[in-house]
Scaffold this motif. Structure first.
Motif, short mmCIF file in Angstrom:
data_model
loop_
_atom_site.label_atom_id
_atom_site.label_comp_id
_atom_site.label_asym_id
_atom_site.label_seq_id
_atom_site.Cartn_x
_atom_site.Cartn_y
_atom_site.Cartn_z
N LEU A 1 31.35 8.39 -81.20
CA LEU A 1 32.42 7.95 -80.31
C LEU A 1 32.89 6.52 -80.61
O LEU A 1 34.07 6.22 -80.48
N LEU A 2 31.94 5.66 -80.99
CA LEU A 2 32.29 4.26 -81.22
C LEU A 2 32.52 3.91 -82.69
O LEU A 2 32.91 2.78 -83.00
N GLY A 3 32.24 4.84 -83.58
CA GLY A 3 32.47 4.59 -85.00
C GLY A 3 31.44 3.67 -85.63
O GLY A 3 31.77 2.89 -86.51
N ILE A 4 30.21 3.73 -85.15
CA ILE A 4 29.13 2.93 -85.71
C ILE A 4 27.98 3.86 -86.09
O ILE A 4 28.04 5.06 -85.83
N ASP A 5 26.93 3.32 -86.70
CA ASP A 5 25.82 4.18 -87.11
C ASP A 5 24.81 4.37 -85.97
O ASP A 5 24.64 3.51 -85.11
N ALA A 6 24.15 5.52 -85.99
CA ALA A 6 23.21 5.90 -84.93
C ALA A 6 22.01 4.97 -84.86
O ALA A 6 21.46 4.74 -83.79
N GLU A 7 21.59 4.43 -86.00
CA GLU A 7 20.44 3.52 -86.01
C GLU A 7 20.74 2.26 -85.20
O GLU A 7 19.88 1.76 -84.49
N THR A 8 21.96 1.77 -85.31
CA THR A 8 22.36 0.59 -84.53
C THR A 8 22.31 0.91 -83.04
O THR A 8 21.81 0.11 -82.24
N VAL A 9 22.82 2.06 -82.67
CA VAL A 9 22.79 2.47 -81.27
C VAL A 9 21.35 2.53 -80.77
O VAL A 9 21.03 2.01 -79.70
N GLU A 10 20.48 3.14 -81.55
CA GLU A 10 19.08 3.28 -81.15
C GLU A 10 18.43 1.92 -80.94
O GLU A 10 17.72 1.71 -79.95
N VAL A 11 18.66 0.99 -81.85
CA VAL A 11 18.07 -0.34 -81.74
C VAL A 11 18.56 -1.05 -80.47
O VAL A 11 17.76 -1.61 -79.71
N ILE A 12 19.86 -1.02 -80.25
CA ILE A 12 20.44 -1.69 -79.07
C ILE A 12 19.90 -1.10 -77.78
O ILE A 12 19.49 -1.81 -76.86
N VAL A 13 19.87 0.22 -77.70
CA VAL A 13 19.38 0.88 -76.49
C VAL A 13 17.91 0.57 -76.27
O VAL A 13 17.50 0.21 -75.16
N ASN A 14 17.10 0.67 -77.31
CA ASN A 14 15.67 0.40 -77.15
C ASN A 14 15.38 -1.05 -76.78
O ASN A 14 14.48 -1.32 -75.99
N GLU A 15 16.16 -1.99 -77.29
CA GLU A 15 15.98 -3.40 -76.95
C GLU A 15 16.33 -3.67 -75.49
O GLU A 15 15.71 -4.51 -74.85
N ASN A 16 17.34 -2.98 -74.99
CA ASN A 16 17.87 -3.31 -73.68
C ASN A 16 17.45 -2.39 -72.56
O ASN A 16 17.44 -2.79 -71.40
N VAL A 17 17.10 -1.16 -72.89
CA VAL A 17 16.75 -0.19 -71.86
C VAL A 17 15.32 0.27 -72.00
O VAL A 17 14.69 0.67 -71.04
N GLY A 18 14.80 0.23 -73.20
CA GLY A 18 13.43 0.66 -73.43
C GLY A 18 13.27 2.17 -73.46
O GLY A 18 12.24 2.70 -73.13
N VAL A 19 14.31 2.88 -73.89
CA VAL A 19 14.24 4.33 -73.99
C VAL A 19 13.35 4.70 -75.17
O VAL A 19 13.45 4.12 -76.23
N GLN A 20 12.48 5.67 -74.98
CA GLN A 20 11.59 6.11 -76.07
C GLN A 20 11.94 7.47 -76.53
O GLN A 20 12.13 8.40 -75.96
#
Length: 51
Positions: A32-51
């Motif tokens: 949806l945002l035109g970026i790579d999934a690894e970047t999304v995963e890193v941002i989410v894990n840093e800020n939300v702590g989703v495992q």
């Protein structure tokens, strides 16, 4: 493309569906945002702590 962290987190939040795997959500947000999934995963894990 530069996408703000808060925008990634907002889109991640709206992709929630019961039983939907986080990996699928990372892929959907990335598409949806035109970026790579690894970047999304890193941002989410840093800020939300989703495992």
């Amino acid at each position: 493309m530069i996408v703000a962290k808060h925008r990634i987190l907002q889109v991640f939040a709206i992709t929630y569906a019961p039983g939907k795997a986080n990996a699928a959500r990372f892929d959907e947000v990335a598409r949806l945002l035109g970026i790579d999934a690894e970047t999304v995963e890193v941002i989410v894990n840093e800020n939300v702590g989703v495992q």
